[in-house]
Design a protein around this motif. Structure first.
Motif, PDB file in Angstrom:
ATOM      1  N   ILE A   1       1.472   5.537   2.124  1.00  0.00           N
ATOM      2  CA  ILE A   1       1.774   4.130   1.864  1.00  0.00           C
ATOM      3  C   ILE A   1       3.123   3.779   2.481  1.00  0.00           C
ATOM      4  CG2 ILE A   1       2.240   2.411   0.088  1.00  0.00           C
ATOM      5  CD1 ILE A   1       0.329   3.834  -1.749  1.00  0.00           C
ATOM      6  N   GLU A   2       3.117   2.803   3.367  1.00  0.00           N
ATOM      7  CA  GLU A   2       4.331   2.427   4.098  1.00  0.00           C
ATOM      8  C   GLU A   2       4.289   0.925   4.395  1.00  0.00           C
ATOM      9  OE1 GLU A   2       7.559   1.676   5.940  1.00  0.00           O
ATOM     10  OE2 GLU A   2       7.301   3.716   5.162  1.00  0.00           O
ATOM     11  N   PRO A   3       5.323   0.162   4.007  1.00  0.00           N
ATOM     12  CA  PRO A   3       5.291  -1.291   4.215  1.00  0.00           C
ATOM     13  C   PRO A   3       5.621  -1.757   5.633  1.00  0.00           C
ATOM     14  CG  PRO A   3       7.284  -0.661   3.034  1.00  0.00           C
ATOM     15  CD  PRO A   3       6.457   0.571   3.170  1.00  0.00           C
ATOM     16  N   MET A   4       6.358  -0.957   6.409  1.00  0.00           N
ATOM     17  CA  MET A   4       6.823  -1.423   7.723  1.00  0.00           C
ATOM     18  C   MET A   4       5.779  -1.178   8.811  1.00  0.00           C
ATOM     19  SD  MET A   4      10.879  -0.449   7.800  1.00  0.00           S
ATOM     20  CE  MET A   4      11.043  -1.223   9.404  1.00  0.00           C
ATOM     21  N   GLU A   5       5.464  -2.220   9.555  1.00  0.00           N
ATOM     22  CA  GLU A   5       4.406  -2.133  10.558  1.00  0.00           C
ATOM     23  C   GLU A   5       4.696  -1.086  11.625  1.00  0.00           C
ATOM     24  OE1 GLU A   5       1.845  -5.017  13.585  1.00  0.00           O
ATOM     25  OE2 GLU A   5       3.592  -5.824  12.537  1.00  0.00           O
ATOM     26  N   ARG A   6       5.931  -1.062  12.121  1.00  0.00           N
ATOM     27  CA  ARG A   6       6.221  -0.110  13.211  1.00  0.00           C
ATOM     28  C   ARG A   6       6.102   1.336  12.739  1.00  0.00           C
ATOM     29  NH1 ARG A   6      11.410   1.951  12.967  1.00  0.00           N
ATOM     30  NH2 ARG A   6      12.888   0.880  11.605  1.00  0.00           N
ATOM     31  N   ARG A   7       6.425   1.578  11.476  1.00  0.00           N
ATOM     32  CA  ARG A   7       6.278   2.934  10.942  1.00  0.00           C
ATOM     33  C   ARG A   7       4.808   3.268  10.729  1.00  0.00           C
ATOM     34  NH1 ARG A   7      11.289   2.835   6.562  1.00  0.00           N
ATOM     35  NH2 ARG A   7      12.972   3.040   8.097  1.00  0.00           N
TER      36      ARG A   7
ATOM     37  N   GLY B   1      -4.415  15.342  14.698  1.00  0.00           N
ATOM     38  CA  GLY B   1      -5.779  15.643  14.287  1.00  0.00           C
ATOM     39  C   GLY B   1      -5.872  15.848  12.793  1.00  0.00           C
ATOM     40  N   LEU B   2      -5.708  14.750  12.043  1.00  0.00           N
ATOM     41  CA  LEU B   2      -5.693  14.836  10.581  1.00  0.00           C
ATOM     42  C   LEU B   2      -6.727  13.871   9.984  1.00  0.00           C
ATOM     43  CD1 LEU B   2      -1.823  14.868  10.056  1.00  0.00           C
ATOM     44  CD2 LEU B   2      -3.380  16.831   9.909  1.00  0.00           C
ATOM     45  N   PRO B   3      -8.009  14.264   9.995  1.00  0.00           N
ATOM     46  CA  PRO B   3      -9.046  13.386   9.455  1.00  0.00           C
ATOM     47  C   PRO B   3      -8.922  13.158   7.948  1.00  0.00           C
ATOM     48  CG  PRO B   3      -9.951  15.561   9.928  1.00  0.00           C
ATOM     49  CD  PRO B   3      -8.575  15.532  10.504  1.00  0.00           C
ATOM     50  N   ASN B   4      -8.120  13.964   7.280  1.00  0.00           N
ATOM     51  CA  ASN B   4      -7.927  13.842   5.829  1.00  0.00           C
ATOM     52  C   ASN B   4      -6.793  12.897   5.452  1.00  0.00           C
ATOM     53  OD1 ASN B   4      -6.106  15.771   6.973  1.00  0.00           O
ATOM     54  ND2 ASN B   4      -5.626  16.555   4.936  1.00  0.00           N
ATOM     55  N   VAL B   5      -6.154  12.276   6.451  1.00  0.00           N
ATOM     56  CA  VAL B   5      -4.989  11.421   6.190  1.00  0.00           C
ATOM     57  C   VAL B   5      -5.316   9.967   6.529  1.00  0.00           C
ATOM     58  CG1 VAL B   5      -2.570  10.941   6.785  1.00  0.00           C
ATOM     59  CG2 VAL B   5      -3.377  13.315   6.600  1.00  0.00           C
ATOM     60  N   GLU B   6      -4.940   9.061   5.616  1.00  0.00           N
ATOM     61  CA  GLU B   6      -5.168   7.629   5.792  1.00  0.00           C
ATOM     62  C   GLU B   6      -3.836   6.892   5.652  1.00  0.00           C
ATOM     63  OE1 GLU B   6      -7.795   4.008   3.726  1.00  0.00           O
ATOM     64  OE2 GLU B   6      -7.630   5.963   2.734  1.00  0.00           O
ATOM     65  N   VAL B   7      -3.569   5.972   6.558  1.00  0.00           N
ATOM     66  CA  VAL B   7      -2.341   5.172   6.519  1.00  0.00           C
ATOM     67  C   VAL B   7      -2.649   3.827   5.884  1.00  0.00           C
ATOM     68  CG1 VAL B   7      -0.492   4.136   7.887  1.00  0.00           C
ATOM     69  CG2 VAL B   7      -1.497   6.327   8.603  1.00  0.00           C
ATOM     70  N   LEU B   8      -1.894   3.461   4.866  1.00  0.00           N
ATOM     71  CA  LEU B   8      -2.076   2.191   4.157  1.00  0.00           C
ATOM     72  C   LEU B   8      -0.797   1.380   4.281  1.00  0.00           C
ATOM     73  CD1 LEU B   8      -3.718   3.567   0.881  1.00  0.00           C
ATOM     74  CD2 LEU B   8      -4.891   2.562   2.851  1.00  0.00           C
ATOM     75  N   ARG B   9      -0.899   0.224   4.934  1.00  0.00           N
ATOM     76  CA  ARG B   9       0.292  -0.614   5.073  1.00  0.00           C
ATOM     77  C   ARG B   9       0.469  -1.499   3.842  1.00  0.00           C
ATOM     78  NH1 ARG B   9       1.898  -5.614   9.077  1.00  0.00           N
ATOM     79  NH2 ARG B   9       4.033  -5.758   8.309  1.00  0.00           N
ATOM     80  N   GLY B  10       1.653  -1.443   3.254  1.00  0.00           N
ATOM     81  CA  GLY B  10       1.951  -2.268   2.088  1.00  0.00           C
ATOM     82  C   GLY B  10       2.926  -1.548   1.174  1.00  0.00           C
ATOM     83  N   ARG B  11       3.229  -2.181   0.058  1.00  0.00           N
ATOM     84  CA  ARG B  11       4.082  -1.574  -0.961  1.00  0.00           C
ATOM     85  C   ARG B  11       3.198  -0.886  -1.993  1.00  0.00           C
ATOM     86  NH1 ARG B  11       9.170  -3.177  -0.203  1.00  0.00           N
ATOM     87  NH2 ARG B  11       9.539  -5.044   1.046  1.00  0.00           N
ATOM     88  N   ALA B  12       3.754   0.089  -2.666  1.00  0.00           N
ATOM     89  CA  ALA B  12       2.975   0.860  -3.631  1.00  0.00           C
ATOM     90  C   ALA B  12       2.328  -0.028  -4.681  1.00  0.00           C
ATOM     91  CB  ALA B  12       3.872   1.904  -4.293  1.00  0.00           C
ATOM     92  N   GLU B  13       3.062  -1.068  -5.111  1.00  0.00           N
ATOM     93  CA  GLU B  13       2.554  -1.945  -6.165  1.00  0.00           C
ATOM     94  C   GLU B  13       1.244  -2.636  -5.759  1.00  0.00           C
ATOM     95  OE1 GLU B  13       6.896  -3.241  -5.746  1.00  0.00           O
ATOM     96  OE2 GLU B  13       5.621  -1.753  -4.729  1.00  0.00           O
ATOM     97  N   GLU B  14       1.042  -2.834  -4.465  1.00  0.00           N
ATOM     98  CA  GLU B  14      -0.161  -3.515  -3.986  1.00  0.00           C
ATOM     99  C   GLU B  14      -1.419  -2.666  -4.143  1.00  0.00           C
ATOM    100  OE1 GLU B  14       0.403  -5.292  -0.053  1.00  0.00           O
ATOM    101  OE2 GLU B  14       2.572  -5.169  -0.386  1.00  0.00           O
TER     102      GLU B  14
END
Length: 209
Positions: free
Chosen positions: A93-99, A111-124
């Motif tokens: 979970i990361e709010p900054m787009e560039r990150r 090569g990490l099929p088990n990892v998902e990137v979620l843009r936003g704040r934790a509260e969302e």
């Protein structure tokens, strides 16, 4: 790799995950400063101060289930966790787009099929899923982190945070939110990696009902 480290010990510590971790570390060394992910003075100590420091938390995380890294930034510890725990579903979970762009690139590159990137704040994401463990590194004080992290956990899930040596001072201000979620008494743990590298301080608590 850092000149002060014994390469054989590092390879032995990471085992089967070493190649993936090394690919990520190499990309971070090349692009990290340019993309505002790490400071220029961090490059000479990248493995000791960041890669191994992040890896230290893995021994206190479940080997499967859902693990969330709040404020993943450069991917520390989230990408490292994804490399070392291939059976776990890891959410960054990361709010900054560039990150988030960087993190998504690393998921593909390493090569990490088990990892998902979620843009936003934790509260969302408080109602989006229930995690088995939530972690964070150098994000915020314990009271604030607890408000963000604990609603993400299932009952019996663990909040496992990489913290500084003065973390004991953060517990009392966080008591109110810890009681709200009926958490266990926080444990302050010492997390080692390889001989000669400073141990990492970890705080762990379990969410009640």
């Amino acid at each position: 790799m850092d000149a002060t480290l014994n390469p054989e010990r590092v390879v032995e510590f990471f085992g089967d995950s070493f190649e993936k971790v090394a690919t990520y570390a190499d990309e971070l060394a090349v692009q990290g400063e340019m993309r505002g992910l790490i400071g220029p003075r961090e490059l000479d100590r990248l493995w000791e101060r960041h890669i191994l420091n992040s890896a230290a938390v893995v021994q206190y995380l479940p080997s499967s289930g859902t693990i969330v890294d709040i404020g993943s930034g450069a991917g520390l510890p989230g990408i490292i966790i994804g490399c070392m725990l291939p059976e776990a579903s890891v959410k960054l979970i990361e709010p900054m787009e560039r990150r988030c762009t960087w993190l998504s690139e690393m998921v593909q590159e390493v090569g990490l099929p088990n990892v998902e990137v979620l843009r936003g704040r934790a509260e969302e994401f408080h109602d989006a899923f229930e995690a088995d463990a939530v972690t964070a590194r150098a994000v915020a004080a314990l009271d604030k982190l607890s408000r963000w992290a604990l609603p993400l956990l299932r009952t019996g899930g663990e909040m496992v945070l990489l913290k500084g040596r003065s973390v004991a001072d953060e517990i009392e201000p966080a008591r109110k939110v810890l009681r709200k979620f009926k958490c266990s008494e926080p444990e302050i743990l010492s997390a080692g990696t390889i001989v000669g590298v400073e141990t990492t301080t970890v705080l762990r608590t379990i969410r009640g009902k």
